[in-house]
Write a protein that holds these residues in place. Structure first.
Motif, mmCIF file in Angstrom:
data_model
loop_
_atom_site.group_PDB
_atom_site.id
_atom_site.type_symbol
_atom_site.label_atom_id
_atom_site.label_comp_id
_atom_site.label_asym_id
_atom_site.label_seq_id
_atom_site.Cartn_x
_atom_site.Cartn_y
_atom_site.Cartn_z
ATOM 1 N N GLY A 138 114.159 78.140 72.696
ATOM 2 C CA GLY A 138 114.948 79.029 72.766
ATOM 3 C C GLY A 138 116.157 78.794 73.543
ATOM 4 O O GLY A 138 116.112 77.615 74.349
ATOM 5 N N VAL A 139 117.132 79.548 73.602
ATOM 6 C CA VAL A 139 118.397 79.313 74.158
ATOM 7 C C VAL A 139 118.284 78.873 75.530
ATOM 8 O O VAL A 139 117.447 79.442 76.554
ATOM 9 N N GLY A 140 118.951 77.672 75.801
ATOM 10 C CA GLY A 140 118.971 77.420 77.605
ATOM 11 C C GLY A 140 117.704 76.743 77.930
ATOM 12 O O GLY A 140 117.349 76.458 78.965
ATOM 13 N N ALA A 141 116.497 76.448 77.075
ATOM 14 C CA ALA A 141 115.240 75.957 77.592
ATOM 15 C C ALA A 141 115.698 74.501 78.178
ATOM 16 O O ALA A 141 116.519 73.936 77.423
ATOM 17 N N SER A 142 114.730 74.156 79.146
ATOM 18 C CA SER A 142 114.955 72.695 79.452
ATOM 19 C C SER A 142 113.351 72.229 79.379
ATOM 20 O O SER A 142 112.585 72.770 79.998
ATOM 21 N N VAL A 143 113.537 71.027 79.212
ATOM 22 C CA VAL A 143 112.255 70.119 79.282
ATOM 23 C C VAL A 143 112.394 68.943 79.914
ATOM 24 O O VAL A 143 113.185 67.988 79.520
ATOM 25 N N ILE A 144 111.494 68.629 81.018
ATOM 26 C CA ILE A 144 111.386 67.361 81.725
ATOM 27 C C ILE A 144 110.884 66.035 81.024
ATOM 28 O O ILE A 144 110.328 66.324 80.005
ATOM 29 N N PRO A 145 111.163 65.027 81.532
ATOM 30 C CA PRO A 145 111.140 63.707 80.746
ATOM 31 C C PRO A 145 109.421 63.606 80.362
ATOM 32 O O PRO A 145 108.686 63.938 81.285
ATOM 33 N N GLY A 146 109.258 63.013 79.250
ATOM 34 C CA GLY A 146 107.954 62.787 78.740
ATOM 35 C C GLY A 146 107.159 63.693 78.433
ATOM 36 O O GLY A 146 105.815 63.605 77.677
ATOM 37 N N VAL A 147 107.376 65.091 78.398
ATOM 38 C CA VAL A 147 106.687 66.237 78.097
ATOM 39 C C VAL A 147 106.506 66.233 76.400
ATOM 40 O O VAL A 147 107.480 65.780 75.792
ATOM 41 N N ILE A 149 105.775 68.876 73.277
ATOM 42 C CA ILE A 149 105.758 70.322 72.604
ATOM 43 C C ILE A 149 104.969 70.126 71.385
ATOM 44 O O ILE A 149 105.636 69.584 70.447
ATOM 45 N N GLY A 150 103.896 70.987 71.304
ATOM 46 C CA GLY A 150 103.111 70.862 70.163
ATOM 47 C C GLY A 150 103.724 71.346 68.959
ATOM 48 O O GLY A 150 104.838 72.293 68.917
ATOM 49 N N GLU A 151 103.237 71.146 67.842
ATOM 50 C CA GLU A 151 103.721 71.529 66.548
ATOM 51 C C GLU A 151 103.625 73.070 66.279
ATOM 52 O O GLU A 151 102.645 73.750 66.867
ATOM 53 N N GLY A 152 104.755 73.762 66.346
ATOM 54 C CA GLY A 152 104.865 74.988 65.658
ATOM 55 C C GLY A 152 104.692 75.930 67.170
ATOM 56 O O GLY A 152 104.544 77.221 67.112
ATOM 57 N N ALA A 153 105.000 75.536 68.325
ATOM 58 C CA ALA A 153 105.032 75.801 69.509
ATOM 59 C C ALA A 153 106.566 76.670 69.600
ATOM 60 O O ALA A 153 107.506 76.160 69.010
ATOM 61 N N ILE A 154 106.468 77.432 70.854
ATOM 62 C CA ILE A 154 107.680 78.318 70.847
ATOM 63 C C ILE A 154 107.931 78.261 72.485
ATOM 64 O O ILE A 154 107.191 78.663 73.377
ATOM 65 N N VAL A 155 109.148 77.739 73.012
ATOM 66 C CA VAL A 155 109.567 77.881 74.264
ATOM 67 C C VAL A 155 110.771 78.893 74.262
ATOM 68 O O VAL A 155 111.494 79.000 73.633
ATOM 69 N N GLY A 156 110.344 79.824 75.325
ATOM 70 C CA GLY A 156 111.281 81.043 75.454
ATOM 71 C C GLY A 156 112.579 80.545 75.905
ATOM 72 O O GLY A 156 112.637 79.625 76.758
ATOM 73 N N ALA A 157 113.679 81.546 75.899
ATOM 74 C CA ALA A 157 114.987 81.175 76.426
ATOM 75 C C ALA A 157 115.016 81.124 77.768
ATOM 76 O O ALA A 157 114.192 81.984 78.703
ATOM 77 N N GLY A 158 115.673 80.071 78.302
ATOM 78 C CA GLY A 158 115.636 79.750 79.648
ATOM 79 C C GLY A 158 114.477 79.157 80.393
ATOM 80 O O GLY A 158 114.503 79.082 81.744
ATOM 81 N N SER A 159 113.722 79.019 79.595
ATOM 82 C CA SER A 159 112.217 78.387 80.253
ATOM 83 C C SER A 159 112.507 77.035 80.537
ATOM 84 O O SER A 159 113.481 76.358 80.095
ATOM 85 N N VAL A 160 111.885 76.566 81.717
ATOM 86 C CA VAL A 160 111.802 75.286 82.209
ATOM 87 C C VAL A 160 110.491 74.748 82.089
ATOM 88 O O VAL A 160 109.350 75.005 82.469
ATOM 89 N N VAL A 161 110.219 73.648 81.093
ATOM 90 C CA VAL A 161 108.852 73.200 80.738
ATOM 91 C C VAL A 161 108.599 71.897 81.393
ATOM 92 O O VAL A 161 109.100 70.813 81.506
ATOM 93 N N LEU A 162 107.570 72.064 82.337
ATOM 94 C CA LEU A 162 107.215 70.863 83.335
ATOM 95 C C LEU A 162 105.754 70.431 82.787
ATOM 96 O O LEU A 162 105.389 69.019 83.341
#
Length: 182
Positions: A138-147, A149-162
């Motif tokens: 989603g809009v503005g989501a951030s993902v840190i190095p090396g993470v 994200i699985g097939e068909g996954a959804i990351v919400g807007a503005g989320s920070v994935v650690l």
């Protein structure tokens, strides 16, 4: 790239124009144009985009990069990828077929983005991130190095994935956590 026309199943649009481009008719007419040029799927829904790409597999799929985007020469964009204005795709990144790298998105070095992925405006993938096919960030989501994200996954807007996100999982928040089902 000159755009000759668009197809839309909404009959009310047939014969009209979309952003100055003629609407030629419904998708059923598309095969009549198969030998007249290259095609782009401009549909945001990952599953719909995948079904249409499979339905029209014999088409010559163009990869479109907006002139105000930057794609490093070592990055590899597969057939049908669309990169919008202000997006940056860094060295040694691979973006899978029919994926969307939307406005202002940044994809750092050595990322692997699967097919039919939608990276919404302003997404940031740090180096070495892997995004599975049909994922939606989603809009503005951030993902840190090396993470991953699985097939068909959804990351919400503005989320920070650690941490890694499982296939089909929806995560939201800062830091991103699985969405609680009611």
């Amino acid at each position: 790239m000159e755009v000759l026309g668009v197809f839309d199943d909404d009959a009310a649009k047939w014969g009209g124009r979309l952003l100055g481009v003629p609407v030629l008719g419904g998708l059923d007419l598309a095969p009549e144009y198969a030998d007249r040029g290259r095609f782009i799927l401009a549909i945001g829904n990952n599953d719909h985009r995948a079904r249409l790409a499979e339905r029209f597999a014999r088409f010559d799929w163009a990869t479109a990069v907006h002139p105000a985007a930057y794609v490093h020469p070592s990055a590899r964009l597969r057939a049908g990828v669309v990169v919008f204005a202000g997006a940056v795709v860094q060295p040694e990144t691979v973006v899978g077929a029919h994926s969307i790298v939307n406005t202002g998105t940044t994809v750092d070095h050595d990322c692997e983005v699967g097919s039919y992925v939608h990276l919404a405006p302003g997404v940031h993938l740090a180096g070495g991130v892997a995004v599975g096919s049909r994922a939606m960030l989603g809009v503005g989501a951030s993902v840190i190095p090396g993470v991953r994200i699985g097939e068909g996954a959804i990351v919400g807007a503005g989320s920070v994935v650690l941490r890694d996100v499982s296939p089909g999982e929806t995560v939201v928040g800062m830091p991103a956590k699985p969405l609680q089902k009611e």
